[in-house]
Scaffold this active site. Structure first.
Site, PDB file in Angstrom:
ATOM      1  N   ASP A   1      78.525   3.008 -36.032  1.00 13.48           N
ATOM      2  CA  ASP A   1      78.362   2.775 -37.469  1.00 13.48           C
ATOM      3  C   ASP A   1      76.919   2.379 -37.773  1.00 13.48           C
ATOM      4  O   ASP A   1      76.253   1.761 -36.944  1.00 13.48           O
ATOM      5  CB  ASP A   1      79.341   1.657 -37.901  1.00 13.48           C
ATOM      6  CG  ASP A   1      79.473   1.571 -39.411  1.00 13.48           C
ATOM      7  OD1 ASP A   1      79.082   2.525 -40.116  1.00 13.48           O
ATOM      8  OD2 ASP A   1      79.970   0.534 -39.894  1.00 13.48           O
TER       9      ASP A   1
ATOM     10  N   HIS B   1      71.896  10.385 -39.580  1.00 12.37           N
ATOM     11  CA  HIS B   1      72.904  10.947 -38.658  1.00 12.37           C
ATOM     12  C   HIS B   1      72.218  11.712 -37.515  1.00 12.37           C
ATOM     13  O   HIS B   1      72.683  11.690 -36.376  1.00 12.37           O
ATOM     14  CB  HIS B   1      73.857  11.879 -39.412  1.00 12.37           C
ATOM     15  CG  HIS B   1      74.753  11.176 -40.393  1.00 12.37           C
ATOM     16  ND1 HIS B   1      75.472  10.052 -40.066  1.00 12.37           N
ATOM     17  CD2 HIS B   1      75.047  11.430 -41.704  1.00 12.37           C
ATOM     18  CE1 HIS B   1      76.176   9.648 -41.129  1.00 12.37           C
ATOM     19  NE2 HIS B   1      75.923  10.465 -42.129  1.00 12.37           N
TER      20      HIS B   1
ATOM     21  N   LEU C   1      82.617  11.757 -15.626  1.00  9.06           N
ATOM     22  CA  LEU C   1      82.884  11.034 -16.882  1.00  9.06           C
ATOM     23  C   LEU C   1      83.715  11.935 -17.779  1.00  9.06           C
ATOM     24  O   LEU C   1      83.444  13.134 -17.886  1.00  9.06           O
ATOM     25  CB  LEU C   1      81.544  10.716 -17.578  1.00  9.06           C
ATOM     26  CG  LEU C   1      81.613  10.282 -19.047  1.00  9.06           C
ATOM     27  CD1 LEU C   1      82.289   8.913 -19.171  1.00  9.06           C
ATOM     28  CD2 LEU C   1      80.206  10.219 -19.646  1.00  9.06           C
TER      29      LEU C   1
HETATM   30  C1  FPP Z   1      78.672   6.023 -39.397  1.00  3.07           C
HETATM   31  O1  FPP Z   1      77.486   5.809 -40.095  1.00  3.07           O
HETATM   32  C2  FPP Z   1      78.629   7.237 -38.632  1.00  3.07           C
HETATM   33  C3  FPP Z   1      79.371   8.352 -38.894  1.00  3.07           C
HETATM   34  C4  FPP Z   1      80.273   8.476 -40.027  1.00  3.07           C
HETATM   35  C5  FPP Z   1      79.325   9.529 -38.056  1.00  3.07           C
HETATM   36  C6  FPP Z   1      78.832   9.347 -36.659  1.00  3.07           C
HETATM   37  C7  FPP Z   1      78.002  10.501 -36.367  1.00  3.07           C
HETATM   38  C8  FPP Z   1      76.977  10.546 -35.494  1.00  3.07           C
HETATM   39  C9  FPP Z   1      76.643   9.430 -34.649  1.00  3.07           C
HETATM   40  C10 FPP Z   1      76.115  11.751 -35.378  1.00  3.07           C
HETATM   41  C11 FPP Z   1      76.789  13.019 -35.010  1.00  3.07           C
HETATM   42  C12 FPP Z   1      77.796  12.914 -33.928  1.00  3.07           C
HETATM   43  C13 FPP Z   1      77.793  13.592 -32.762  1.00  3.07           C
HETATM   44  C14 FPP Z   1      78.903  13.437 -31.826  1.00  3.07           C
HETATM   45  C15 FPP Z   1      76.699  14.490 -32.391  1.00  3.07           C
HETATM   46  P1  FPP Z   1      77.596   5.596 -41.654  1.00  3.07           P
HETATM   47  O2  FPP Z   1      77.161   6.854 -42.305  1.00  3.07           O
HETATM   48  O3  FPP Z   1      78.960   5.133 -42.031  1.00  3.07           O
HETATM   49  O4  FPP Z   1      76.551   4.453 -41.845  1.00  3.07           O
HETATM   50  P2  FPP Z   1      76.529   3.360 -43.016  1.00  3.07           P
HETATM   51  O5  FPP Z   1      77.818   2.581 -42.901  1.00  3.07           O
HETATM   52  O6  FPP Z   1      75.322   2.557 -42.685  1.00  3.07           O
HETATM   53  O7  FPP Z   1      76.404   4.121 -44.304  1.00  3.07           O
END
Ligand code: FPP
Length: 249
Positions: free
Chosen positions: A29, A46, A140
């Protein structure tokens, strides 16, 4: 803890290899907040987050963790603006294409948990390619939670189990915890020993609700794109200092 609140480099040899978590699950997150902090758009946040994914997968491989589950896209994430959902799908596809070869060379197996049928066809094809290529790998096991929600998973389990009761394959009297576990996406995977959440939020957000009954929790204020090997090893050391009693004395 984040890049401005630096974490001292750690020596992997400090870890007790006989007391590693078998399964680590991570709620990644903070990509959006990281982007805001750096005055760039959420999608670039992202992108930076997917670099952290690469680092944590490689670190687990190096340390000898057997299972890693990453919450990459939840059932609720479909409600984000279309532009952001599309960008996440593009990023996922790019990640799968660029990591496929190295994952295979490093003996990493990849699988998916979640409603894969809701993902775009091109992403499903790319996932299928990686899963097929890596299915016999044994170092893994990386589980990507995609279009995943624990409540939806439990509903699906209830539907399948009740259908099996109706058709006589399962005796309702014989339904026990093992039967439930065998009908979840995670059947055959040991429950997580350690659940890490980045960005400081103290919640579970519909992730692995059944499976984390006795999981150790660790919440770090670090935003996901700043999460790296040193902090991961610190968290593992913290895990190793805990006394897990599983409800016993
Ligand atoms: C949360 O950050 C993250 C996500 C909703 C998606 C996770 C995605 C990635 C780490 C990148 C792509 C994934 C892969 C497997 C290549 P948020 O957008 O909720 O952050 P915020 O709460 O600060 O707005």
């Amino acid at each position: 803890m984040n890049s401005s609140n630096s974490i001292s480099p750690v020596n992997l040899t400090d870890l007790n290899t006989s007391n590693l978590p078998t399964h680590v699950a991570i709620i990644m997150d903070g990509n959006g907040r990281w982007a805001k902090k750096h005055r760039i758009n959420r999608i670039q946040g992202h992108e930076k987050g997917s670099e952290a994914v690469r680092e944590v997968v490689q670190t687990c491989r190096e340390i000898g963790i057997r299972h890693l589950t990453l919450y990459a896209f939840s059932t609720e994430n479909w409600q984000r603006p279309k532009k952001e959902v599309d960008a996440l799908m593009v990023l996922l596809k790019r990640f799968l294409k660029s990591e496929r070869k190295e994952m295979h060379e490093k003996n990493i197996r990849m699988s998916v948990i979640g409603q894969i049928e809701r993902l775009p066809q091109d992403v499903r094809a790319e996932l299928q390619k990686v899963m097929t290529l890596t299915k016999k790998n044994s170092a893994l096991h990386l589980h990507l939670a995609l279009s995943y929600g624990a409540r939806a998973e439990i509903v699906r389990m209830a539907q399948v189990v009740s259908q099996k009761c109706k058709s006589g394959q399962i005796d309702p009297e014989a339904i026990d915890e093992q039967c439930v576990a065998e009908h979840l996406y995670t059947h055959g995977i040991p429950d997580p020993d350690l659940l890490i959440r980045t960005s400081g939020e103290m919640r579970i957000s519909n992730f692995l609700l059944w499976q984390i009954a006795y999981t150790e929790l660790y919440v770090t204020p670090t935003l996901w794109p700043d999460f790296g090997k040193d902090e991961f090893v610190h968290i593992l050391k913290d895990y190793q200092s805990r006394d897990r009693r599983f409800g016993r004395v």
